[in-house]
Enzyme design. Structure first.
Site, PDB file in Angstrom:
ATOM      1  N   ARG A 185       0.838  -1.203   0.000  1.00 39.93           N
ATOM      2  CA  ARG A 185       0.000   0.000   0.000  1.00 39.93           C
ATOM      3  C   ARG A 185       0.875   1.255   0.000  1.00 39.93           C
ATOM      4  NH1 ARG A 185      -2.158  -3.528   4.037  1.00 39.93           N
ATOM      5  NH2 ARG A 185      -4.291  -4.229   3.596  1.00 39.93           N
ATOM      6  N   HIS A 193      -2.547   2.946  -6.903  1.00 36.99           N
ATOM      7  CA  HIS A 193      -3.032   1.851  -6.048  1.00 36.99           C
ATOM      8  C   HIS A 193      -3.358   0.604  -6.871  1.00 36.99           C
ATOM      9  CE1 HIS A 193      -4.724   0.032  -2.459  1.00 36.99           C
ATOM     10  NE2 HIS A 193      -5.789  -0.299  -3.159  1.00 36.99           N
ATOM     11  N   ARG A 210      -0.947  -2.329  -6.798  1.00 32.03           N
ATOM     12  CA  ARG A 210      -1.140  -3.339  -5.748  1.00 32.03           C
ATOM     13  C   ARG A 210      -2.111  -4.411  -6.235  1.00 32.03           C
ATOM     14  NH1 ARG A 210      -1.556  -4.795  -0.244  1.00 32.03           N
ATOM     15  NH2 ARG A 210      -3.681  -5.052   0.528  1.00 32.03           N
ATOM     16  N   HIS A 228      -4.371  -8.783   4.338  1.00 31.87           N
ATOM     17  CA  HIS A 228      -5.817  -8.624   4.434  1.00 31.87           C
ATOM     18  C   HIS A 228      -6.345  -9.300   5.696  1.00 31.87           C
ATOM     19  CE1 HIS A 228      -6.497  -7.816  -0.118  1.00 31.87           C
ATOM     20  NE2 HIS A 228      -6.432  -6.705   0.567  1.00 31.87           N
ATOM     21  N   TYR A 280      -8.901 -11.376  -5.994  1.00 36.14           N
ATOM     22  CA  TYR A 280      -7.737 -11.530  -6.859  1.00 36.14           C
ATOM     23  C   TYR A 280      -7.643 -12.947  -7.423  1.00 36.14           C
ATOM     24  CZ  TYR A 280      -6.882  -7.211  -4.450  1.00 36.14           C
ATOM     25  OH  TYR A 280      -7.026  -5.959  -3.929  1.00 36.14           O
TER      26      TYR A 280
END
Length: 376
Positions: A198, A318, A321, A344, A353
């Protein structure tokens, strides 16, 4: 009568012959008199109740919400700075203009529905956030017995579907972006993608957080063979301080992790540490040109031309990522492995993902056939 604090206190003798005081003081005499007038009307209409006579009135929503924001705990901890600032913005811009002057017990389901019907029609995500915040505050009020029921009952209002689908950068596009970025921010771009970090994590990485491993080869030469970056802190924008500040912990408990660096990125790490990082253990890897934390505005002044060179004007920083997460999923990483690598807290976030990587199933099938030889 006025008190020592120059505020006004109101009291009266009830039908039970006892003295009853207002549950709070008043800034002006006229407000104290108005309160007494309301009590007199209750007595005249037979609505006065000795049990409820001294019960505190439900506070105004604005007062309660401000106090809630100051004292809110999540798992026993105060709100993170970024979360607090986000809630403050939602309150000031979208909730208080409608509800600030209402007492908590005066807010009805009809009021909430009417507010929600006109709330941010072109910003569904922010709309869901605002509604969820109001619902959470009113849930706290209900748990504190300040309201008889939570008036937030709009079904499905706390969630929103994404309007746009993020398209990950290809490996070729990523290479173009990295090459176009200034040398001192090329590794930052690589870390954002290949390590799926991040922005707030990236700008707080310091020399001491990077570990490189060397081995001696057959010729007696030291070779860089592995490396990792430890994520234990982050930097967040503090709206009250109007600057980025260090946060002593990662975004969440899951955010504290060690991320292993892909081997092809290791030479760039060694070069960056040698040429673009201070020698102190606390030196930032990616400081602003003038020192201190790098801001998004400065970063985008470099990133916009780079994404244009890759012909990806839609790509946000972003999204790199997101790119790294999809690439990791494409290697066959399990949900638990993705969740750990990305930091996460929930499996559902990592699942996005894995779903995005399903498009590679044909390539996977072709790769399986190569295990038994060429196919016609």
């Amino acid at each position: 009568m006025p008190t020592k604090s120059k505020r006004w206190q109101a009291n009266y003798t009830g039908p039970d012959g006892k003295l009853h005081k207002a549950p709070h003081t008043f800034a002006d005499k006229i407000d104290a008199e108005a309160w007494l007038t309301d009590r007199r009307r209750e007595i005249d209409r037979g609505l006065w109740n000795a049990v409820d006579a001294d019960k505190a009135e439900s506070p105004l929503f604005e007062i309660y919400a401000d106090q809630w924001l100051k004292t809110r705990l999540v798992r026993g901890r105060p709100l993170k700075i970024r979360t607090r600032d986000h809630y403050r913005s939602l309150l000031d811009l979208h909730i208080l203009p409608t509800f600030k002057a209402k007492r908590l017990d005066q807010i009805t389901p009809a009021d909430v529905r009417a507010w929600h019907d006109h709330l941010l029609p072109d910003a569904p995500t922010m709309r869901a956030h605002a509604y969820s915040l109001l619902r959470t505050i009113m849930t706290s009020a209900y748990n504190s017995e300040l309201v008889a029921a939570n008036p937030c009952r709009v079904e499905g209002a706390g969630s929103a579907r994404r309007r746009s689908r993020t398209v990950p950068a290809s490996v070729e596009e990523l290479a173009t972006i990295v090459e176009t970025m200034p040398p001192r921010y090329q590794l930052m771009t690589l870390f954002a993608a290949w390590c799926a970090l991040r922005f707030g994590e990236l700008i707080e990485i310091r020399r001491r957080d990077v570990t490189l491993e060397y081995e001696v080869d057959d010729d007696g030469q030291w070779q860089l063979v592995a490396g990792s970056v430890s994520i234990t802190r982050g930097a967040v924008w503090d709206a009250e301080e109007t600057k980025y500040v260090m946060q002593d912990s990662a975004k969440s408990d899951a955010g504290t992790r060690v991320v292993h660096i892909p081997p092809h990125v290791l030479p760039a790490v060694a070069t960056h540490l040698a040429e673009h990082t201070g020698k102190e253990a606390t030196a930032l890897l990616f400081p602003a040109p003038e020192g201190g934390y790098l801001t998004p505005t400065t970063l985008y002044s470099y990133f916009y031309p780079a994404r244009q060179a890759a012909k990806r004007p839609d790509l946000r920083f972003h999204d790199l990522r997101h790119t790294g997460a999809v690439l990791a999923a494409a290697t066959g990483a399990t949900l638990a492995e993705l969740q750990a690598r990305l930091g996460h807290s929930t499996v559902s976030a990592a699942m996005r993902y894995q779903h995005a990587a399903k498009g590679r199933d044909r390539k996977i099938a072709e790769g399986l056939s190569k295990l038994v030889g060429d196919t016609p």
